[in-house]
Design an enzyme around this catalytic site. Structure first.
Site, mmCIF file in Angstrom:
data_model
loop_
_atom_site.group_PDB
_atom_site.id
_atom_site.type_symbol
_atom_site.label_atom_id
_atom_site.label_comp_id
_atom_site.label_asym_id
_atom_site.label_seq_id
_atom_site.Cartn_x
_atom_site.Cartn_y
_atom_site.Cartn_z
ATOM 1 C CG ASN A 67 66.030 49.125 17.828
ATOM 2 O OD1 ASN A 67 66.974 48.351 17.839
ATOM 3 N ND2 ASN A 67 65.722 49.894 18.858
ATOM 4 C CD GLU B 93 66.068 54.363 19.282
ATOM 5 O OE1 GLU B 93 66.865 55.206 19.767
ATOM 6 O OE2 GLU B 93 65.368 53.606 19.984
ATOM 7 C CB CYS C 140 60.076 48.237 15.106
ATOM 8 S SG CYS C 140 59.154 49.318 16.199
ATOM 9 C CD GLU D 196 59.612 43.703 16.386
ATOM 10 O OE1 GLU D 196 60.249 44.747 16.140
ATOM 11 O OE2 GLU D 196 59.071 43.466 17.474
ATOM 12 C CB CYS E 200 55.197 48.082 18.729
ATOM 13 S SG CYS E 200 55.481 48.413 16.981
ATOM 14 C CB CYS F 109 56.086 45.236 14.670
ATOM 15 S SG CYS F 109 57.408 46.443 14.458
HETATM 16 N N1 THU Z 1 61.133 48.632 19.125
HETATM 17 C C1 THU Z 1 61.334 47.618 18.231
HETATM 18 O O1 THU Z 1 62.359 47.561 17.538
HETATM 19 N N2 THU Z 1 60.367 46.681 18.139
HETATM 20 C C2 THU Z 1 59.201 46.688 18.846
HETATM 21 O O2 THU Z 1 58.315 45.897 18.575
HETATM 22 C C3 THU Z 1 59.027 47.640 19.943
HETATM 23 C C4 THU Z 1 59.975 48.765 19.960
HETATM 24 C C5 THU Z 1 62.154 49.677 19.199
HETATM 25 C C6 THU Z 1 61.684 51.020 18.685
HETATM 26 C C7 THU Z 1 62.594 51.957 19.412
HETATM 27 O O3 THU Z 1 63.804 52.087 18.676
HETATM 28 C C8 THU Z 1 62.903 51.246 20.721
HETATM 29 O O4 THU Z 1 62.525 49.895 20.536
HETATM 30 C C9 THU Z 1 62.160 51.816 21.929
HETATM 31 O O5 THU Z 1 60.807 51.909 21.678
#
Ligand code: THU
Length: 140
Positions: A50, A52, A61, A63, A94, A97
């Site tokens: 991920n 940010e 994310c 994935e 999520c 994804c």
């Molecule tokens: N996140 C992912 O990388 N994958 C997911 O399927 C759920 C959430 C990340 C996004 C964000 O950077 C952190 O987790 C918190 O939501």
């Protein structure tokens, strides 16, 4: 999920790569580091973490990061994915994804794990996570 697809996957190695890329997550806001390793039918593996952003809504994310790597490399046939999150709760992909993964595989095995060896990994499938996905066929 087909038996032949999962038979070609070295889940331990895919999991190792997901842990490795998770180390490179850029998550200074949530501190929730995620790593994903995606194997395609040719045997190649694509990883993602991920990423940010100070403008929170722009965060990507793990994935989808792996899927972007796959497509940029000219591959479009994922057969399995491992996603590593922080424990103690095993995180699931999520909704966004799930939909992006379903663009390339209606179903495939999905392994979900955390760093704590006391927490068992979870094996599921994309079809279980996203039944009745929106598909390109609907656009015809
Ligand atoms: N996140 C992912 O990388 N994958 C997911 O399927 C759920 C959430 C990340 C996004 C964000 O950077 C952190 O987790 C918190 O939501």
């Amino acid at each position: 999920m087909t038996a032949s697809a999962s038979a070609t996957i070295d889940w331990d190695e895919l999991t190792r790569q997901a842990f490795e890329v998770r180390e490179r997550a850029h998550a200074p806001y949530s501190h929730y580091h995620v790593g994903a390793a995606l194997q395609v039918a040719s045997g190649r593996v694509f990883v993602g973490c991920n990423v940010e952003n100070a403008s929170y809504g722009l965060s990507l994310c793990a994935e989808r990061s792996a899927i972007l790597q796959m497509v940029a490399a000219g591959e479009k046939d994922p057969i399995g994915i491992v996603v590593i999150t922080r424990g103690p709760i095993v995180g699931t992909p999520c909704g966004a994804c799930r939909q992006v993964l379903a663009e390339f595989a209606l179903d495939m095995p999905v392994r979900l794990a955390v760093e704590d060896p006391a927490v068992p990994a979870r094996m599921t499938s994309l079809a279980a996570l996203l039944p009745d996905a929106f598909r390109a066929e609907a656009l015809k």
